[in-house]
Design a protein around this motif. Structure first.
Motif, PDB file in Angstrom:
ATOM      1  N   PRO A 147       0.796  -1.237   0.000  1.00  0.00           N
ATOM      2  CA  PRO A 147       0.000   0.000   0.000  1.00  0.00           C
ATOM      3  C   PRO A 147       0.821   1.276   0.000  1.00  0.00           C
ATOM      4  O   PRO A 147       0.319   2.337  -0.386  1.00  0.00           O
ATOM      5  CB  PRO A 147      -0.827  -0.118   1.290  1.00  0.00           C
ATOM      6  N   THR A 148       2.087   1.211   0.422  1.00  0.00           N
ATOM      7  CA  THR A 148       2.923   2.413   0.416  1.00  0.00           C
ATOM      8  C   THR A 148       3.780   2.500  -0.843  1.00  0.00           C
ATOM      9  O   THR A 148       4.633   3.393  -0.958  1.00  0.00           O
ATOM     10  CB  THR A 148       3.846   2.436   1.652  1.00  0.00           C
ATOM     11  N   GLY A 149       3.583   1.575  -1.772  1.00  0.00           N
ATOM     12  CA  GLY A 149       4.376   1.554  -2.990  1.00  0.00           C
ATOM     13  C   GLY A 149       3.946   2.609  -3.995  1.00  0.00           C
ATOM     14  O   GLY A 149       2.963   3.326  -3.796  1.00  0.00           O
ATOM     15  N   SER A 150       4.693   2.686  -5.086  1.00  0.00           N
ATOM     16  CA  SER A 150       4.430   3.665  -6.141  1.00  0.00           C
ATOM     17  C   SER A 150       3.868   2.945  -7.360  1.00  0.00           C
ATOM     18  O   SER A 150       4.529   2.088  -7.948  1.00  0.00           O
ATOM     19  CB  SER A 150       5.724   4.391  -6.504  1.00  0.00           C
ATOM     20  N   PHE A 151       2.640   3.288  -7.737  1.00  0.00           N
ATOM     21  CA  PHE A 151       1.973   2.675  -8.881  1.00  0.00           C
ATOM     22  C   PHE A 151       1.875   3.699 -10.001  1.00  0.00           C
ATOM     23  O   PHE A 151       1.202   4.722  -9.877  1.00  0.00           O
ATOM     24  CB  PHE A 151       0.568   2.189  -8.496  1.00  0.00           C
ATOM     25  N   LYS A 152       2.586   3.424 -11.106  1.00  0.00           N
ATOM     26  CA  LYS A 152       2.640   4.341 -12.233  1.00  0.00           C
ATOM     27  C   LYS A 152       2.066   3.659 -13.473  1.00  0.00           C
ATOM     28  O   LYS A 152       1.995   2.435 -13.534  1.00  0.00           O
ATOM     29  CB  LYS A 152       4.081   4.790 -12.496  1.00  0.00           C
ATOM     30  N   VAL A 153       1.688   4.455 -14.452  1.00  0.00           N
ATOM     31  CA  VAL A 153       1.146   3.920 -15.701  1.00  0.00           C
ATOM     32  C   VAL A 153       1.805   4.641 -16.868  1.00  0.00           C
ATOM     33  O   VAL A 153       1.905   5.875 -16.870  1.00  0.00           O
ATOM     34  CB  VAL A 153      -0.385   4.091 -15.785  1.00  0.00           C
TER      35      VAL A 153
END
Length: 342
Positions: free
Chosen positions: A213-219
């Motif tokens: 949940p503290t990670g970085s989700f990019k697209v």
């Protein structure tokens, strides 16, 4: 704007130009991306590709770091199946010593080329490409200087150790790759320009964020911005995503039907070719940013890496400029008064 923007540049060779010209354009774009407020600038890895000049991201990254001052520069990405994780770590540790805190290490699972170039890259090695997860995990341990004492290579260090480690990202286009990134505790970039299936994107976001949940989700998205909606749609044209489905179960995305046929024939397997709509987001800057805002709100995307597949040099450059994070809605409304300045 509640999300960040970065750029993925594949160093396209425009009609009537050379690889030299393409790389000069990449350098020019990186310099301007920094001025325009983009967070990061990534270069890709493609092999035996006549229309793309970016075959060695590590080399190009070093030059771009020297030509810029603050923007983060990295790989989008290094195709780890071909290389020793130890050597990759050494390369990026050298880069991180040259420009501390500015180096991104994006890792991809794809081959980055046709089977013939894969055979050339792996010539003389024992490698079947099936140990990607093990390679990625080992690379992470080398970068973090945390190789376990029970590992056959216990005590190994990828010198020179940098004061600031390169930041790792996993690039993928599936829920499985999102899960792997989350399990390892590294940032994840979903390649929507390769897989535009909304359900897969939703699953990838949900799985990644539930595990990490503290990670970085990019697209990473394909976008084309222009002063008018009509021009943007004309620039988009009827582009397609071409996929090769091999009998072994592996699927690979290529740029053209010709490449798809070559890939299938060189693979030595039975294959099927599938064409899909490219799903490029095309429109005015306000329209494009509105779509990105929806993705941000629906899937918790903290950054978009922009890929602009336009084989018109000036229009491609202008698209990135129009989407500058420093441009406000007022700038767009008044006719993009800051745009079109080289």
């Amino acid at each position: 704007m509640s999300y960040k923007l970065g750029i993925l540049d594949q160093s396209p060779i425009f009609p009537g130009t050379s690889a030299f010209d393409a790389l000069q354009q990449t350098i020019n774009l990186a310099r301007h991306a920094e001025e325009w407020g983009y967070t990061r600038f990534w270069v890709s890895e493609h092999h035996h590709a006549e229309q793309l000049a970016g075959s060695s991201p590590e080399v190009l990254i070093s030059y771009l770091l020297a030509q810029t001052k603050s923007i983060k520069v990295g790989s989008g990405g290094v195709m780890l199946q071909h290389y020793s994780p130890y050597k990759v770590a050494e390369n990026f540790h050298v880069l991180s010593n040259l420009s501390p805190g500015r180096v991104d290490l994006g890792i991809g699972k794809a081959p980055g080329g046709l089977p013939l170039s894969t055979k050339a890259l792996q010539f003389g090695t024992v490698n079947d490409g099936k140990d990607f997860e093990e390679r990625l995990s080992f690379l992470q341990k080398i970068i973090e200087d945390s190789v376990n004492e029970t590992h056959p290579l216990a005590g190994i260090k990828a010198t020179p150790l940098p004061s600031k480690k390169p930041k790792m990202f996993l690039l993928g286009a599936s829920a499985d790759s999102a899960r792997l990134a989350a399990d390892l505790g590294i940032a994840y970039v979903f390649a929507r320009f390769i897989n535009s299936n909304e359900t897969v994107l939703e699953d990838a976001a949900r799985i990644y964020q539930s595990i990490y949940p503290t990670g970085s989700f990019k697209v990473s998205v394909s976008v084309i911005a222009a002063p008018s909606q009509q021009e943007a749609e004309q620039l988009r044209g009827d582009q397609k995503i071409v996929k090769v489905h091999l009998k072994s179960g592996r699927s690979v995305t290529v740029q053209t039907l010709v490449q798809a046929e070559l890939f299938g024939k060189q693979s030595g397997e039975s294959y099927e070719i599938e064409e899909q709509d490219s799903n490029i987001i095309a429109g005015t800057p306000s329209y494009v940013k509105g779509i990105l805002t929806n993705f941000h709100e629906n899937y918790g995307v903290d950054e978009f890496i922009l890929h602009t597949p336009v084989l018109k040099e000036a229009e491609r450059f202008r698209s990135f400029q129009l989407l500058s994070p420093l441009l406000t809605e007022e700038d767009h409304f008044t006719g993009q008064k800051k745009a079109f300045i080289n």
